[in-house]
Design a protein around this motif. Structure first.
Motif, mmCIF file in Angstrom:
data_model
loop_
_atom_site.group_PDB
_atom_site.id
_atom_site.type_symbol
_atom_site.label_atom_id
_atom_site.label_comp_id
_atom_site.label_asym_id
_atom_site.label_seq_id
_atom_site.Cartn_x
_atom_site.Cartn_y
_atom_site.Cartn_z
ATOM 1 N N ASN A 90 22.766 77.659 12.966
ATOM 2 C CA ASN A 90 23.150 77.481 11.823
ATOM 3 C C ASN A 90 23.692 78.655 10.898
ATOM 4 O OD1 ASN A 90 23.616 75.618 9.247
ATOM 5 N ND2 ASN A 90 21.979 76.792 8.705
ATOM 6 N N ALA A 91 22.964 79.789 11.138
ATOM 7 C CA ALA A 91 23.360 80.940 10.458
ATOM 8 C C ALA A 91 24.773 81.419 10.501
ATOM 9 C CB ALA A 91 22.568 82.113 10.884
ATOM 10 N N SER A 163 15.443 68.299 29.432
ATOM 11 C CA SER A 163 16.701 68.683 28.828
ATOM 12 C C SER A 163 16.377 69.169 27.429
ATOM 13 C CB SER A 163 17.480 67.404 28.460
ATOM 14 O OG SER A 163 17.016 66.415 27.692
ATOM 15 N N SER A 164 17.492 69.958 27.031
ATOM 16 C CA SER A 164 17.564 70.802 25.652
ATOM 17 C C SER A 164 18.874 70.507 25.232
ATOM 18 C CB SER A 164 16.815 72.108 25.906
ATOM 19 O OG SER A 164 17.796 72.899 26.541
ATOM 20 N N GLN A 165 18.839 70.897 23.737
ATOM 21 C CA GLN A 165 20.144 70.745 22.833
ATOM 22 C C GLN A 165 20.129 72.059 22.259
ATOM 23 O OE1 GLN A 165 19.799 66.739 21.262
ATOM 24 N NE2 GLN A 165 21.806 67.173 21.205
ATOM 25 N N VAL A 166 21.527 72.877 22.356
ATOM 26 C CA VAL A 166 22.005 73.684 21.473
ATOM 27 C C VAL A 166 22.957 73.219 20.711
ATOM 28 C CG1 VAL A 166 23.246 76.008 21.547
ATOM 29 C CG2 VAL A 166 21.558 75.681 23.207
ATOM 30 N N ILE A 167 22.768 73.189 19.481
ATOM 31 C CA ILE A 167 23.790 72.770 18.450
ATOM 32 C C ILE A 167 24.167 73.728 17.514
ATOM 33 C CG2 ILE A 167 24.004 70.928 16.662
ATOM 34 C CD1 ILE A 167 21.483 69.566 18.127
ATOM 35 N N TRP A 168 25.544 73.879 17.390
ATOM 36 C CA TRP A 168 26.326 74.758 16.348
ATOM 37 C C TRP A 168 26.858 74.224 15.329
ATOM 38 C CZ3 TRP A 168 27.238 79.833 18.707
ATOM 39 C CH2 TRP A 168 26.846 79.985 19.909
ATOM 40 N N THR A 169 26.602 75.093 13.964
ATOM 41 C CA THR A 169 27.350 74.487 12.921
ATOM 42 C C THR A 169 28.441 75.275 12.749
ATOM 43 O OG1 THR A 169 25.060 74.303 11.771
ATOM 44 C CG2 THR A 169 27.206 74.338 10.385
ATOM 45 N N SER A 170 29.707 74.543 13.065
ATOM 46 C CA SER A 170 30.726 75.194 12.910
ATOM 47 C C SER A 170 31.532 74.693 11.718
ATOM 48 C CB SER A 170 31.805 74.345 14.173
ATOM 49 O OG SER A 170 33.175 75.074 14.062
ATOM 50 N N SER A 196 35.957 83.048 14.083
ATOM 51 C CA SER A 196 34.424 82.881 14.682
ATOM 52 C C SER A 196 34.163 81.518 14.825
ATOM 53 C CB SER A 196 33.559 83.834 13.916
ATOM 54 O OG SER A 196 33.304 83.134 12.643
ATOM 55 N N LYS A 197 34.657 80.651 13.961
ATOM 56 C CA LYS A 197 34.145 79.203 14.140
ATOM 57 C C LYS A 197 34.934 78.647 15.071
ATOM 58 C CE LYS A 197 30.833 78.997 11.156
ATOM 59 N NZ LYS A 197 29.231 78.892 11.343
ATOM 60 N N VAL A 220 28.765 70.666 18.880
ATOM 61 C CA VAL A 220 29.153 71.335 17.633
ATOM 62 C C VAL A 220 29.371 70.454 16.648
ATOM 63 C CG1 VAL A 220 31.011 72.757 16.749
ATOM 64 C CG2 VAL A 220 30.731 72.818 19.211
ATOM 65 N N ILE A 221 28.939 70.595 15.352
ATOM 66 C CA ILE A 221 29.131 69.877 14.078
ATOM 67 C C ILE A 221 30.006 70.591 12.964
ATOM 68 C CG2 ILE A 221 26.960 69.053 14.605
ATOM 69 C CD1 ILE A 221 27.372 70.434 11.446
#
Length: 343
Positions: A90-91, A163-170, A196-197, A220-221
């Motif tokens: 999220n950063a 299972s695991s989740q990687v979630i990007w703040t776009s 970058s987004k 991606v969100i």
């Protein structure tokens, strides 16, 4: 103990709102706030524990714009935990945003006003700088540092039978037109944030293609237009005082003006509730808020393709090797200087 969740940029805005929502849903979470400013991180932790006194909330210092900081933080995370169920990337930064007054004036009196405000398209440019690692700061913070973090945490994210989740703040500001594969750091442009987004959208797809068979899933969100410290830095404070009532009025006619961090975190929280295997790697999940204030999540297809995504991943791997070698050479040179001094 509950699921292990790590959130970068968790001390304010959307990141902090997400942490509050996660703990309200599941007080047994092992929540780790990964932040650059530890004083602010401690304040965020105190606020969360005030609301949820029995919660497990820890801190780790992480500046995703600094390679050494990422490597140190990843080492500490691997030491603390034997698994990582959710990694919320999220950063992000938008340094020195410059508003085009002419574009703003024209936009206010055109049919594209809502689109321009919600995406920043045509309105904003930024002045980028170099990090101590010699990387463009926006690229390093919004993309490369997070890429390196995923690589370093692979043993915790990829576990047999889990299972695991990687979630990007776009962002709505992520646009193909701002990104060039031959200039992925956006050295030659004036829209490093948008570039970058868009690159994070591409990278999410690449991670799915590479890691799904190991149990890691990436999504991606887009948080919508949210009023955070990043947003408030775009215009003088008096302007926001004048325009905020108008923005609340405009929200009646558009669902992308989420405005509050709580609303902006909607898609992040929604993804936390989903089975990662059911998610579509080609869509971006949007936080939306109706005119009546109801929050919901909607998937929208991204303007990305596999070939560019794969090519970006390979270029990032190459850059990682270059940066690691540079750090190793610096360490060897430093060791040699110490040896000479002691001799």
């Amino acid at each position: 103990m509950g699921k292990v969740v790590l959130v970068t940029g968790a001390n304010s805005g959307i990141g902090l709102a997400l942490c509050e929502r996660l703990l309200s849903h599941d007080a047994l979470l092992q929540l780790c706030l990964a932040c650059r400013n530890m004083a602010r991180a401690e304040a965020a932790r105190h606020a969360l524990l005030t609301s949820h006194p029995q919660a497990h909330v820890s801190l780790i210092q992480l500046d995703v714009g600094c390679v050494r900081s990422v490597l140190r933080a990843a080492q500490e995370i691997r030491h603390r935990y034997n698994r990582l169920d959710y990694l919320f990337l999220n950063a992000g930064i938008m340094p020195n945003p410059q508003l085009d007054p002419k574009a703003l004036y024209k936009g206010l009196f055109s049919g594209r006003a809502i689109h321009m405000f919600s995406t920043g398209e045509g309105l904003l440019t930024q002045k980028d700088t170099l990090t101590s690692d010699g990387l463009q700061e926006v690229f390093a913070t919004n993309l490369f540092g997070h890429f390196l973090l995923v690589r370093e945490l692979e043993p915790l994210l990829c576990r047999p039978g889990c299972s695991s989740q990687v979630i990007w703040t776009s962002s709505n500001n992520a646009r193909r037109s701002a990104f060039r594969l031959d200039d992925m750091q956006h050295k030659g442009g004036v829209e490093p944030y948008s570039s970058s987004k868009y690159a994070s959208d591409l990278l999410s797809l690449a991670l799915n293609r590479r890691y799904n068979n190991q149990g890691l899933y990436s999504s991606v969100i887009c948080p919508g237009l949210v009023m955070t410290n990043l947003t408030y830095g775009i215009l003088p404070s008096f302007f926001w005082t004048l325009i905020l009532p108008l923005m609340w009025l405009i929200r009646i006619f558009t669902n992308t003006f989420t405005l509050t961090p709580y609303n902006g975190a909607e898609a992040l929280f929604w993804l936390f509730m989903q089975k990662p295997e059911s998610l579509d790697p080609m869509v971006k999940y949007h936080s939306l808020t109706s005119g009546l204030g109801n929050n919901y999540t909607q998937p929208r297809k991204m303007d990305i393709d596999d070939n560019v995504s794969s090519a970006l991943y390979e270029k990032l791997i190459e850059l990682e090797c270059t940066v690691r070698k540079k750090l190793k050479d610096v360490d060897l040179e430093h060791s040699a200087e110490i040896t000479q001094t002691e001799g």
